[in-house]
Write an enzyme that holds these catalytic residues in place. Sequence first.
Site, PDB file in Angstrom:
ATOM      1  N   VAL A 199       9.521  36.045  19.904  1.00 12.50           N
ATOM      2  CA  VAL A 199      10.254  36.995  20.746  1.00 12.50           C
ATOM      3  C   VAL A 199      11.679  36.507  20.973  1.00 12.50           C
ATOM      4  O   VAL A 199      12.648  37.259  20.838  1.00 12.50           O
ATOM      5  CB  VAL A 199       9.533  37.190  22.092  1.00 12.50           C
ATOM      6  CG1 VAL A 199      10.374  38.022  23.035  1.00 12.50           C
ATOM      7  CG2 VAL A 199       8.199  37.864  21.880  1.00 12.50           C
ATOM      8  N   TRP A 235      13.734  36.621  17.823  1.00 15.57           N
ATOM      9  CA  TRP A 235      13.985  38.006  17.448  1.00 15.57           C
ATOM     10  C   TRP A 235      15.124  38.599  18.281  1.00 15.57           C
ATOM     11  O   TRP A 235      15.939  39.348  17.785  1.00 15.57           O
ATOM     12  CB  TRP A 235      12.699  38.804  17.632  1.00 15.57           C
ATOM     13  CG  TRP A 235      12.852  40.251  17.362  1.00 15.57           C
ATOM     14  CD1 TRP A 235      12.839  40.845  16.142  1.00 15.57           C
ATOM     15  CD2 TRP A 235      13.069  41.292  18.313  1.00 15.57           C
ATOM     16  NE1 TRP A 235      13.032  42.188  16.289  1.00 15.57           N
ATOM     17  CE2 TRP A 235      13.176  42.483  17.605  1.00 15.57           C
ATOM     18  CE3 TRP A 235      13.185  41.322  19.708  1.00 15.57           C
ATOM     19  CZ2 TRP A 235      13.388  43.712  18.230  1.00 15.57           C
ATOM     20  CZ3 TRP A 235      13.398  42.530  20.319  1.00 15.57           C
ATOM     21  CH2 TRP A 235      13.485  43.700  19.593  1.00 15.57           C
ATOM     22  N   HIS A 236      15.187  38.219  19.561  1.00 12.90           N
ATOM     23  CA  HIS A 236      16.262  38.749  20.402  1.00 12.90           C
ATOM     24  C   HIS A 236      17.616  38.279  19.907  1.00 12.90           C
ATOM     25  O   HIS A 236      18.562  39.032  19.825  1.00 12.90           O
ATOM     26  CB  HIS A 236      16.069  38.336  21.860  1.00 12.90           C
ATOM     27  CG  HIS A 236      15.173  39.241  22.621  1.00 12.90           C
ATOM     28  ND1 HIS A 236      13.881  38.942  22.904  1.00 12.90           N
ATOM     29  CD2 HIS A 236      15.380  40.473  23.124  1.00 12.90           C
ATOM     30  CE1 HIS A 236      13.336  39.947  23.567  1.00 12.90           C
ATOM     31  NE2 HIS A 236      14.224  40.891  23.709  1.00 12.90           N
ATOM     32  N   ASP A 237      17.701  36.996  19.600  1.00  8.38           N
ATOM     33  CA  ASP A 237      18.968  36.423  19.178  1.00  8.38           C
ATOM     34  C   ASP A 237      18.680  34.964  18.884  1.00  8.38           C
ATOM     35  O   ASP A 237      17.887  34.360  19.578  1.00  8.38           O
ATOM     36  CB  ASP A 237      19.996  36.520  20.318  1.00  8.38           C
ATOM     37  CG  ASP A 237      21.396  36.625  19.754  1.00  8.38           C
ATOM     38  OD1 ASP A 237      21.563  36.305  18.565  1.00  8.38           O
ATOM     39  OD2 ASP A 237      22.298  37.035  20.492  1.00  8.38           O
TER      40      ASP A 237
END
Lengths: 301, 186
Positions: free
Chosen positions: A214, A217-219
């Site tokens: 997670v 995936w966000h950054d």
Amino acid sequence: MFQACTWSNTSKKKQLDPANLSERDRVSIPADVKDFSYRNYVAYTIYAPLYLAGPILTFNDYISQLKYRVASIERPRTIRYGIRFLLVLLCMEVILHYDYVGAISKARPEWDTYTPAQLSLLSFFNLHIIWLKLLLPWRLFRLWSLVDGIDPPENMVRCVSNNFSTQLFWRAWHRSYNRWLIRYIYIPLGGSSFRNWRQTVRSVVTYLLVFSFVALWHDIQLRLLIWGWLIVLFMMPEWIAAALFPARKWEHRPTAYRMLCCAGSVVNVLMMMSANLVGFAVGLDGLQSIIRGIVHTWSGT
Amino acid sequence: MTALLIFHPLLRKLWNTVFPISARRSEGRRTRLDQRASFDYVFAIMFLFILHGFSAFKILAILTVNYQLATKLPRKSVPAATWLFNITVLFANELGQGYQFRSLASFISPPVNVQVEEGIQAVDSSLMSLGAWMDGYRGLLARWEVLFNITILRLVSFNLDYYWSIDRRSSDSLEVSIVVPSLYMV
């Protein structure tokens, strides 16, 4: 009789009307092999209303909705949804006008000058604004998709202030992503179980993997990875408390149990505030100075 | 964005009148699925080029590779290949900053040294200047790689749904043949 039993069982399976499936069935019943064509694939991945920000629809669900219009697509419902969207937009305007916590934390103030209560409130209201900031585009894109005749999952199913359990919080925040994670990572990794020590350790590792994904995936940023691990760490008190105080044993003392839950939820909310601040608002340095501020003020007085 | 919200569904209405669902079960009949998917397909390509200009080619390239992974590889290696490819793309997009055409071109034909009055100077090759020209048309949203994360999730969803659809089909027929005799034995 047994024959009748098996027969009714299989016919029950067959009786699922493909034109009238629940959301759960639309996701889990696979599309036909011929539906996995390149045209459908591009149409799905770049489906315009959901391309920019989601909510995420799974491929099976998309194909099923192309075949049959789902029952939940109704004009009055879509209009109501549009009106609700406008009200939320208005709410955001009002909050930004009177409650400028975003501007305060962006200005990097001397955290020492704030009292612990002020800092906690600042974090809490910052979370409200993050929640609204994400809610607005998701609802806009879902509205577009509803107008177009596709019903994607609703992403925010719970008011941000109505959260006392970390686990329930993650189920209701960016819900379509949560469903995606469960279907494609969490279940294939074996889910979680806390029956014995080995399974508990394995479950914690599963959670760490999920939240690491997670975060990445966000950054790709360290502070987001730390945010992801903090979330898992902060989920543990809830699991431990649930193991120590099983609801079954407190059945006869509901009031005492409710008080216990209240105490736990206060701790949960405080932890959630700090984890999200690290990831999305002030960073780890900011958190350190806030904690130092809180401790300092307490020891100073 | 609000204009799109009205424009896109209206365009679909128009599409549906031009290409109606054929009721007859004759050759080449058009189902609701075909009608919707072909509109979505055409609109998707247009949408991509308006949003991202020439960068749309990069997105279509990634999509195609991912599609080939799901459909061409032996079934057993699909999940591993899917995760490896998509996580690599996640990192590569971040590190490559959306792959400028000019820097991509410099791999094929590097800058050339040209004699000028003061000495030697590196000048872009013709391929690189073509790349720089293409970089000039990056559409309404130049940084496509920032928004691509959400599309990655759909790529994984397609591949794994495909993988499981084969799985389910073979196990379904198994289930029937196993369950029925066991119930008779009871």
